[in-house]
Every structure is written in structure tokens, then in C-alpha cells.
Design an enzyme around this catalytic site. Sequence first.
Site, mmCIF file in Angstrom:
data_model
loop_
_atom_site.group_PDB
_atom_site.id
_atom_site.type_symbol
_atom_site.label_atom_id
_atom_site.label_comp_id
_atom_site.label_asym_id
_atom_site.label_seq_id
_atom_site.Cartn_x
_atom_site.Cartn_y
_atom_site.Cartn_z
ATOM 1 N N GLY A 1 -6.560 10.196 4.231
ATOM 2 C CA GLY A 1 -5.708 9.841 5.377
ATOM 3 C C GLY A 1 -5.240 11.109 6.070
ATOM 4 O O GLY A 1 -4.834 12.056 5.408
ATOM 5 N N ARG B 1 -7.748 31.555 11.049
ATOM 6 C CA ARG B 1 -7.214 32.856 11.469
ATOM 7 C C ARG B 1 -7.074 33.847 10.312
ATOM 8 O O ARG B 1 -7.401 35.022 10.458
ATOM 9 C CB ARG B 1 -5.896 32.648 12.201
ATOM 10 N N ARG C 1 -12.606 8.604 4.048
ATOM 11 C CA ARG C 1 -12.468 8.322 2.617
ATOM 12 C C ARG C 1 -13.899 8.106 2.146
ATOM 13 O O ARG C 1 -14.589 7.226 2.659
ATOM 14 C CB ARG C 1 -11.632 7.068 2.396
ATOM 15 N N ASP D 1 2.365 10.522 2.091
ATOM 16 C CA ASP D 1 2.922 9.721 0.993
ATOM 17 C C ASP D 1 3.846 10.516 0.057
ATOM 18 O O ASP D 1 4.640 9.933 -0.668
ATOM 19 C CB ASP D 1 1.792 9.121 0.143
ATOM 20 N N ARG E 1 1.698 4.165 0.004
ATOM 21 C CA ARG E 1 0.799 3.694 -1.062
ATOM 22 C C ARG E 1 1.645 3.161 -2.220
ATOM 23 O O ARG E 1 2.550 2.374 -1.979
ATOM 24 C CB ARG E 1 -0.107 4.842 -1.504
ATOM 25 N N ARG F 1 1.528 7.963 10.791
ATOM 26 C CA ARG F 1 0.612 9.086 10.571
ATOM 27 C C ARG F 1 0.284 9.815 11.866
ATOM 28 O O ARG F 1 -0.260 10.915 11.831
ATOM 29 C CB ARG F 1 -0.690 8.578 9.934
HETATM 30 O O1 F6P Z 1 -2.395 8.032 2.085
HETATM 31 C C1 F6P Z 1 -1.907 7.912 3.385
HETATM 32 C C2 F6P Z 1 -1.868 6.462 3.804
HETATM 33 O O2 F6P Z 1 -1.401 6.422 5.129
HETATM 34 C C3 F6P Z 1 -1.074 5.527 2.917
HETATM 35 O O3 F6P Z 1 0.320 5.616 3.145
HETATM 36 C C4 F6P Z 1 -1.666 4.210 3.258
HETATM 37 O O4 F6P Z 1 -1.504 3.275 2.216
HETATM 38 C C5 F6P Z 1 -3.108 4.536 3.476
HETATM 39 O O5 F6P Z 1 -3.164 5.920 3.788
HETATM 40 C C6 F6P Z 1 -3.778 3.775 4.558
HETATM 41 O O6 F6P Z 1 -5.123 4.123 4.539
HETATM 42 P P1 F6P Z 1 -6.159 3.827 5.698
HETATM 43 O O7 F6P Z 1 -5.774 4.677 6.869
HETATM 44 O O8 F6P Z 1 -7.455 4.203 5.109
HETATM 45 O O9 F6P Z 1 -6.000 2.376 6.012
#
Ligand code: F6P
Length: 325
Positions: A13, A27, A74, A129, A173, A258
Site C-alpha cells: 500500500g 540524491r 501487492r 498502519d 489492517r 492514504r
Molecule cells: O496497509 C495499508 C492499507 O491501507 C491498510 O490500512 C488497508 O487495510 C489496506 O492497505 C488496503 O489495501 P488495498 O489498497 O490493497 O485495498
Amino acid sequence: MTMQRIAVLTSGGDAPGMNAALRAVVRVGVSRGLEVIGVRQGYSGLIDGLVRPLGLRDGAGIIHVGGTMLGSTRCNEFRTPQGRQRALAVLEQQRIEGLVVIGGNGSLSGAYFLSQAGFPVVGVASTIDNDVNGADITIGVDTALNTALEAIDRLKTTASSHHRAFVVEVMGRAHGYLALMVGIAGGADVIIIPEVESDPDAVAATLRDAYTRGKRHAMVVVAEGAKWNAAALAAHVANHRDRIGFELRATILGHVQRGGGPGALDRLLASRTAAAAVDRLIDGESGIFMALVKGEIAALPLERVLTPKPPPDPELVRLAALLAR
Ligand code: F6P
């Protein structure tokens, strides 16, 4: 022989501050005489050989930009020995002598396995997280907290106008850190995290009590990993509407947390940890990741990420309950 060519990738993520970390790798690497290679799309890009050289100007204009300019994935294939073998073959083919991996638990576990195979790797802890064992705070957490807080502050104004109860779900998570911090800083009446058992009727009673005590709104902050997440809690309240006596509106913040550009803390943390990662790699270290530990930039063994981070400090859980009165 001194190292001449390193690569960098972002994986898992994304997190606000990853670009600031990439900029620092480029850099510091270039200024120390290295060729720096960017791997696109994380470990899957490594397996597929999606690489390109990064020059000083590739680090320009990105320190304030969210996401990651290299892209991220991922990658299930990298979890297999065959996938990792393919990645190692690409690293050899490209004459890459060291790798910086920027990411969270999954990415750093991958880095651990590469280092165990004898390839020099240094990680940089980055995930909103804050669930990386050993790290006080990882890149992206502070910005995500502020983004979630802004949403909560907005929700509170509408909640007060309508005298309504709200539940806001934040990411994290299986870890409750984000929810606990956002809940304390956002003045939540109830905070639900996976690490502490909760009872939906007790939550409803606390919300009702908040109104009885004259509060204009009642707010629950819940971690996505909790059994009683926003959807489950709202459904419970709706199913027992007659007995509970009020509505609970649910907001799931999701990926909004995010997104967006990193704040000062994340830019600085990313710049410092990533710069230190390059220095350590050049100095011949491997199998470690850089993170903030007790206020200092420190190196921890990558093996640590294979063990879950302990639950949040019970003192903070107690404080959260006390401040909600
Ligand atoms: O690990 C970061 C995160 O944003 C978690 O908080 C969340 O559960 C997960 O990734 C979501 O993953 P994706 O963006 O693959 O749906």
C-alpha cells in the site's frame, strides 16, 4: 570492491512520504557516486524487469506529492521461492548490487527473504498502519492521521447540527493504532480497536449517555480490523432501533487516508530514513530496515517484521476512555 549500482522500489500500500523517500535515495545515492535504478510497480516490476536509471532530476518536484512515482503493487508471486528466484535473476542480469525496499510489513518480509538469499537489502519502514514491529512511527502515519482528523472534524459539525450519532471507520489492517490516535485527537466518545474486546450494546449505552450528559454529538471511531467495524455496528444499532432508540450513521474513510501530499513529519522521516538506508547499504550492511526508534533514526533487523507488533500501550487506551467523559 565498492558498490556501484543500487536499485530502489516501493511496494505494498502506498503511503504519503514514499516520494520523499525515493528522492532521498536518488540524491544520496548519486552524490555518493552510485548509479541508482528505479524499479517500477514493486516486486512484480522487479520480477518482470521493469527498471530504469534515475538521475538527480528524477527526484525533483516530488517531495510534496503523495503516492509513489515508481508505482506499487501487492505481489503474490514474490511470496513464492520461484518468484524470488526470478527477481534475483533480474537483479543479477541488471548488475544491481544492492536494493532499497520502501514499504510496510509484507514488503519488508520480502526484503528479509532476499537478504537471506545473500542479496544486500536495506528496508525503509513505510505504511500508514504503523504496524511494523520495532518502529515507533512509520512513513505516512502522521499524514494519514491528519487526513482522518480533518474528516472527523467535518463530521462533528454536521453531527452537532442534527444531534446524530456517527461511526467513522479508519484503516490500519489488524492494528488499532490509527483508530486509537485519531479517536483521542478527534475527541471520540468511543474508540473500538481489534486489540480490545468491545460490546455493541455497551457502545450504544455510552453514546446515549453522551447525549444525556449534554453533548451535541456522539462519535465512535473504529478500526477496520475490529470485529465491530462500522458496518457491523451500524447494522446492530439499526436492527435494535426500538431498544437502542437512535440512528447511527457510518462513514468509512477508506483510501482517502492514504492519499494526498505528506506533511512535514513524513517528509522529514522519509528523507532521513531513506538517506540512512543508502549509507548503510554502501557501508556493506544488509538484512536491516531503517525506522524511527525512540526519536532516533535506527537500524533494526528485518527479521523483526516477521513477528507482529505488540498491541497499543494500555495507558493510551485508558487515557482515551478518560478523555471521552
Ligand atoms: O496497509 C495499508 C492499507 O491501507 C491498510 O490500512 C488497508 O487495510 C489496506 O492497505 C488496503 O489495501 P488495498 O489498497 O490493497 O485495498
